[in-house]
Write a protein that holds these residues in place. Structure first.
Motif, PDB file in Angstrom:
ATOM      1  N   PRO A 114      -4.508   2.966   0.059  1.00  0.00           N
ATOM      2  CA  PRO A 114      -4.972   1.930  -0.873  1.00  0.00           C
ATOM      3  C   PRO A 114      -3.814   1.110  -1.427  1.00  0.00           C
ATOM      4  CG  PRO A 114      -6.104   3.997  -1.292  1.00  0.00           C
ATOM      5  CD  PRO A 114      -5.015   4.304  -0.310  1.00  0.00           C
ATOM      6  N   GLY A 125      -2.646   1.526 -14.422  1.00  0.00           N
ATOM      7  CA  GLY A 125      -1.850   2.660 -14.894  1.00  0.00           C
ATOM      8  C   GLY A 125      -1.308   2.404 -16.284  1.00  0.00           C
ATOM      9  N   THR A 185       2.170   6.451 -13.313  1.00  0.00           N
ATOM     10  CA  THR A 185       1.628   7.376 -12.309  1.00  0.00           C
ATOM     11  C   THR A 185       0.124   7.232 -12.236  1.00  0.00           C
ATOM     12  OG1 THR A 185       3.399   8.976 -12.690  1.00  0.00           O
ATOM     13  CG2 THR A 185       1.411   9.786 -11.614  1.00  0.00           C
ATOM     14  N   GLU A 186      -0.369   7.141 -11.014  1.00  0.00           N
ATOM     15  CA  GLU A 186      -1.814   7.045 -10.782  1.00  0.00           C
ATOM     16  C   GLU A 186      -2.063   7.413  -9.334  1.00  0.00           C
ATOM     17  OE1 GLU A 186      -5.695   6.419 -12.148  1.00  0.00           O
ATOM     18  OE2 GLU A 186      -3.855   6.184 -13.314  1.00  0.00           O
ATOM     19  N   ASP A 187      -3.143   8.156  -9.097  1.00  0.00           N
ATOM     20  CA  ASP A 187      -3.530   8.489  -7.721  1.00  0.00           C
ATOM     21  C   ASP A 187      -2.391   9.145  -6.945  1.00  0.00           C
ATOM     22  OD1 ASP A 187      -5.998   7.348  -8.238  1.00  0.00           O
ATOM     23  OD2 ASP A 187      -5.428   5.400  -7.440  1.00  0.00           O
ATOM     24  N   ASP A 188      -1.669  10.033  -7.583  1.00  0.00           N
ATOM     25  CA  ASP A 188      -0.581  10.787  -6.953  1.00  0.00           C
ATOM     26  C   ASP A 188       0.582   9.916  -6.507  1.00  0.00           C
ATOM     27  OD1 ASP A 188      -1.977  13.207  -7.245  1.00  0.00           O
ATOM     28  OD2 ASP A 188      -3.086  12.838  -5.391  1.00  0.00           O
ATOM     29  N   PHE A 244      -3.865   0.314  -8.976  1.00  0.00           N
ATOM     30  CA  PHE A 244      -3.988   1.287  -7.901  1.00  0.00           C
ATOM     31  C   PHE A 244      -5.394   1.282  -7.296  1.00  0.00           C
ATOM     32  CE2 PHE A 244      -0.626   2.496 -10.758  1.00  0.00           C
ATOM     33  CZ  PHE A 244       0.377   3.002  -9.952  1.00  0.00           C
ATOM     34  N   ASP A 245      -5.507   1.897  -6.129  1.00  0.00           N
ATOM     35  CA  ASP A 245      -6.780   2.047  -5.424  1.00  0.00           C
ATOM     36  C   ASP A 245      -7.473   0.696  -5.239  1.00  0.00           C
ATOM     37  OD1 ASP A 245      -8.834   3.280  -4.097  1.00  0.00           O
ATOM     38  OD2 ASP A 245      -9.888   3.921  -5.908  1.00  0.00           O
ATOM     39  N   ARG A 294      -8.607  -1.029  -8.564  1.00  0.00           N
ATOM     40  CA  ARG A 294      -9.606  -0.391  -9.433  1.00  0.00           C
ATOM     41  C   ARG A 294      -8.995   0.372 -10.604  1.00  0.00           C
ATOM     42  NH1 ARG A 294     -13.703   1.236  -4.554  1.00  0.00           N
ATOM     43  NH2 ARG A 294     -11.791   2.075  -3.663  1.00  0.00           N
ATOM     44  N   ASN A 295      -7.759   0.853 -10.451  1.00  0.00           N
ATOM     45  CA  ASN A 295      -7.201   1.749 -11.460  1.00  0.00           C
ATOM     46  C   ASN A 295      -5.905   1.213 -12.040  1.00  0.00           C
ATOM     47  OD1 ASN A 295      -9.301   3.529 -10.853  1.00  0.00           O
ATOM     48  ND2 ASN A 295      -8.057   4.720  -9.432  1.00  0.00           N
ATOM     49  N   CYS A 308       0.849  -1.182   0.000  1.00  0.00           N
ATOM     50  CA  CYS A 308       0.000   0.000   0.000  1.00  0.00           C
ATOM     51  C   CYS A 308       0.891   1.240   0.000  1.00  0.00           C
ATOM     52  CB  CYS A 308      -0.913   0.009   1.229  1.00  0.00           C
ATOM     53  SG  CYS A 308      -2.020  -1.416   1.329  1.00  0.00           S
TER      54      CYS A 308
END
Length: 618
Positions: free
Chosen positions: A38, A145, A160-163, A138-139, A142-143, A31
Motif C-alpha cells: 500500500p 499517522g 508509525t502505522e501499519d508496521d 498509510f494504506d 486511509r490511515n 509504497c
C-alpha cells in the motif's frame, strides 16, 4: 489541484522500492515496504492521499529537471523571485555490507538499499526560502499517522502505522500540524540543507553524511552503467535511460522485475481500463533476457531468470510446474483483484485497483515466452539442471496439448476465449524452442516429437489464421488485425521475406494505426469485455519499427522510430500508451515492456545502419 501529465513524473529507485516525483517537487507515489505494498504517498491516484514536497516556498514550476548523467539521481533547478537553487533527490544506495544482506541474493559488487529518500537543496545564487511538507497517509490514503519528535531538538520526527515506521530528519527545524510534518528555512548563496525520510532504517543526521550518501549513490549508478555495452550512437541516451528504468523496476531481494511501478494509471482518462502492473509477467521474460544480455547486464539477466524459474516451479505439490501468466515480485501466485473505492483515481479514472484479476486467466502465449527465455538464457551462457529440464519438458508437452484450445490472448481480454493466432504461434514457439534445446541436450526422442508438433501447429495457423488477401488475422473467426501479429517475424515463425509476413506488417502499418502509431486492436470490433477506448500502444509501435526493418523497409522503420522518440517524456521515460491527439502518455509508468521494445528496435536500426555503412561507431 490538477494532476501533472503522467510522463512528467520522475522515477527513482533503489531496487527495493520506487517513487514518482512530480515537477513541483512533490513525492506523489511511494509504497512501503515493497513497491507492491500500500502507498504511503498516494497523491498520484487521489490529490488527498498524501505527498511529500521539498522545494522553494514561492515557486512551483521548475526551471529545469534532469537526471545526473548515468544515474537515477534527480536534479531540479528553480528560479525564484530572489535567487536560484537546485534540489537533488535520490533513493540512497550504500556499499554492500554482509551484515545487512538479510539473506537477499545480490549480484557481485551490487549496492544495498539504505531505505532512505534523501533530498538536498543548495542555493546557487541570491537568497531562497526552502520549505518541506511531509504528509504520509498509510494504506492508500486511509490511515493518517501521528508524528512524534525523536531526540532533544526539532530536527527529527517519527510516525508509525501499519508496521511501517517513517523517520523524517535533516537540517531544518520541523513542526507538526495535524498529520503533516513541516518546516522552512532561508538559504544564502552556497548554503545547503537537507531532509531525509527513512523507513525502518537509519537516516543521515548531518549534512556531510547526506552529501556522502549522494556521492556514493551517484558512483554506484555510474559504475553500474559502465558495465553496459552501449554504442556511441545518437540513440545512446534513450538506451541508457531504458537500461536504468529496467534496473529501477527490479526488486533486488528476489531478482524480479516489475512490469511498471504503478497501479491504475488509466489507459483512458476517466475510464475503467485501470490495472495494477506491479507484478512480473512471463510475457516479458524472453524480451527482458535479450535486452539485459544485449546491453551487457548478464548478472541481472541470470538473477531475473532464476526468479522466474523459482516462481514457476513453486506450485502445489501435485503440480509444481503449473505455469501462470504473472507472479508477485516475491513469487506470489494469488494476486486477487480489489478496488479502492475511496480513491478518485488519476484524473477521475475509476476504479483504482490492486491485485490483477487476469492472474489466473488462460493465456497460451506463456509457454512459448518461457521456453524462448530458456533458450535465450542458454545462449547467454546459462545452464539448467536436469530436474529443471524435466519440468520444462512437461510445460512443452502442456503447450502442445493446449494449443488447440481457445484462450484470452496476449492482451488479457476479458471477453469470450478465442483461437488467437498469436497464442497459437507462441505454442509453436514452445515446441520449436523445446526441440532446439532437446536436440542440444541429446534428447533426440523429444526433439523429434516436438519438431513434429511444431510443424503441425504451424500448418494449422497457416491454414486458418490467414485471410484472403494473405494477411494473418487476430483469431480464427475474424478478419480483424491485431498488433500481436508483429511477433510472428520477431519470434521466427516465418522468415521476414515471406509474403504473408510482409502483407501483415504493412497492413498493420496502414490499417491498425492512428497518426502512424499502432493500436493493439480495434476496440469497436474486438470483444475485450470492457467499455471505452484506449490510446496507441507504444510497445506495439516499437514492434512495428522492428518488423518494418526486418522486411526491408528501413526508411519507414527509421522514420517511425524517430517519431516515437519525439514522444518520449521529458525524463526520457515511457508509459504504456500515447494519445496521439495530445501527445500525452497513458497507462502505468514507467513501462518495462515499452522500454524493452525500444531497446530491440534501436538495436535493429543501429545494426542496419552499420550494414548500410551509415554508422561505424562502437
Amino acid at each position: 489541484m490538477t494532476f501533472p501529465p503522467i510522463a512528467d513524473y520522475a522515477f527513482l529507485s533503489d531496487c527495493e522500492v520506487s517513487t514518482l516525483i512530480a515537477p513541483d517537487g512533490s513525492v506523489e507515489w511511494l509504497c512501503l515496504p515493497r513497491p507492491d505494498a500500500p502507498s504511503v504517498f498516494g497523491a498520484l491516484l487521489d490529490r488527498s492521499a498524501g505527498n511529500f514536497r521539498f522545494g522553494p516556498t514561492n515557486t512551483m514550476v521548475p526551471q529545469q529537471r534532469r537526471y545526473l548523467p548515468g544515474t537515477m539521481v534527480l536534479e531540479t533547478t528553480w528560479h525564484t523571485p530572489t535567487g536560484w537553487m537546485k534540489v537533488e533527490d535520490l533513493l540512497v544506495l550504500g556499499p554492500l555490507d554482509a551484515t545487512r544482506r538479510d539473506g537477499y541474493r545480490r549480484s557481485p559488487g551490487d549496492a544495498i538499499a539504505q531505505r532512505t529518500l534523501l533530498r538536498i537543496a543548495t542555493c546557487l545564487d541570491g537568497r531562497v526560502e526552502l520549505g518541506v511538507s511531509c504528509l504520509p497517509l498509510f494504506d492508500y490514503g486511509r490511515n493518517p499517522g501521528t508524528w512524534k519528535f525523536d531526540g532533544a531538538g526539532y530536527n527529527r520526527a517519527t510516525v508509525t502505522e501499519d508496521d511501517v515506521t517513517l523517520t523524517l530528519s535533516g537540517s531544518i527545524a520541523l513542526g507538526v500540524l495535524g498529520s503533516r510534518c513541516m518546516g522552512r528555512t532561508t538559504l544564502e548563496t552556497g548554503d545547503s540543507a537537507f531532509v531525509a525520510l527513512s523507513w525502518n532504517g537509519d537516516a543521515p543526521v548531518e549534512l556531510d553524511e547526506a552529501l556522502g550518501q549522494l556521492q556514493w549513490t551517484e558512483r554506484y549508478w555510474r559504475d553500474w552503467m559502465s558495465m553496459a555495452r552501449l554504442p556511441d550512437h545518437r540513440f545512446r541516451p534513450y538506451l541508457e535511460r531504458s537500461a536504468l528504468a529496467l534496473k529501477g523496476l527490479s526488486y533486488a531481494p528476489t531478482g524480479a522485475i516489475m512490469a511498471a511501478a504503478t497501479t491504475s494509471l488509466p489507459e483512458t482518462p476517466g475510464g475503467e481500463r485501470n490495472w495494477d502492473y506491479r507484478y512480473t509477467w512471463i510475457r516479458d521474460t524472453g524480451f527482458m533476457l535479450r535486452a539485459l544480455h544485449g546491453l551487457g547486464f548478464d548478472w541481472e539477466a541470470f538473477d531475473y531468470f532464476a526468479f522466474i524459474l523459482d516462481a514457476v516451479k513453486s506450485g502445489e505439490s501435485d503440480a509444481p510446474w503449473a505455469l501462470q501468466i504473472m507472479y508477485g515480485i516475491g513469487g506470489e501466485r494469488e494476486l486477487t483483484e480489489h478496488t479502492l473505492d475511496h480513491l478518485s483515481g488519476y484524473r477521475d479514472s475509476r476504479p483504482v485497483r490492486t491485485g490483477n484479476g487476469a492472474y489466473d486467466q488462460h493465456q497460451h502465449d506463456v509457454w512459448g515466452m518461457l521456453l524462448d527465455s530458456v533458450e535465450e538464457h542458454l545462449r547467454g551462457g546459462g545452464q539448467i539442471a536436469p530436474a529443471v529440464w524435466e519440468g520444462l519438458a512437461g510445460l512443452v508437452d502442456t503447450a502442445i496439448a493446449r494449443s488447440s484450445e481457445p484462450d484470452q490472448g496476449i492482451w488479457e481480454m476479458r471477453g469470450e476465449p478465442q483461437h488467437f493466432v498469436a497464442s497459437k504461434v507462441m505454442c509453436w514457439v514452445a515446441a520449436d524452442r523445446g526441440a532446439l534445446i532437446a536436440q542440444a541436450r541429446g534428447d533426440v526422442a523429444r526433439a523429434q516429437r516436438w519438431r513434429s508438433a511444431a510443424d503441425k501447429i504451424k500448418a494449422e495457423v497457416l491454414d486458418r489464421g490467414v485471410d484472403d488477401r494473405g494477411s494473418f488475422v487476430q483469431h480464427y473467426d475474424t478478419t480483424d488485425l491485431d498488433a500481436s501479429l508483429l511477433l510472428l517475424p520477431l519470434m521466427g515463425f516465418l522468415p521476414p521475406d515471406d509474403e504473408r509476413v510482409r502483407t501483415t506488417v504493412l497492413a498493420i502499418a496502414n490499417e491498425l494505426t492512428q497518426d502512424g502509431l499502432v493500436l493493439r486492436y480495434r476496440v469497436a470490433t474486438s470483444d475485450d469485455g470492457l467499455s471505452g477506448e484506449e490510446g496507441t500502444f507504444t510497445i506495439c509501435s516499437f514492434w512495428l519499427v522492428s518488423a518494418l526493418e526486418m522486411i526491408g523497409e528501413f526508411d519507414a522503420a527509421s522514420a517511425l522510430f524517430q517519431k516515437l522518440l519525439s514522444f518520449a517524456g521529458p525524463m526520457l521515460l515511457y508509459a504504456e500508451e500515447i494519445d496521439v491527439s495530445t501527445g500525452q502518455h497513458l497507462g502505468n509508468f514507467p513501462q518495462a515492456f515499452t522500454h524493452l521494445a525500444l531497446i530491440d528496435a534501436a538495436g535493429r536500426l543501429i545494426e542496419a545502419e552499420r550494414v548500410r555503412g551509415e554508422f561505424a561507431g562502437g
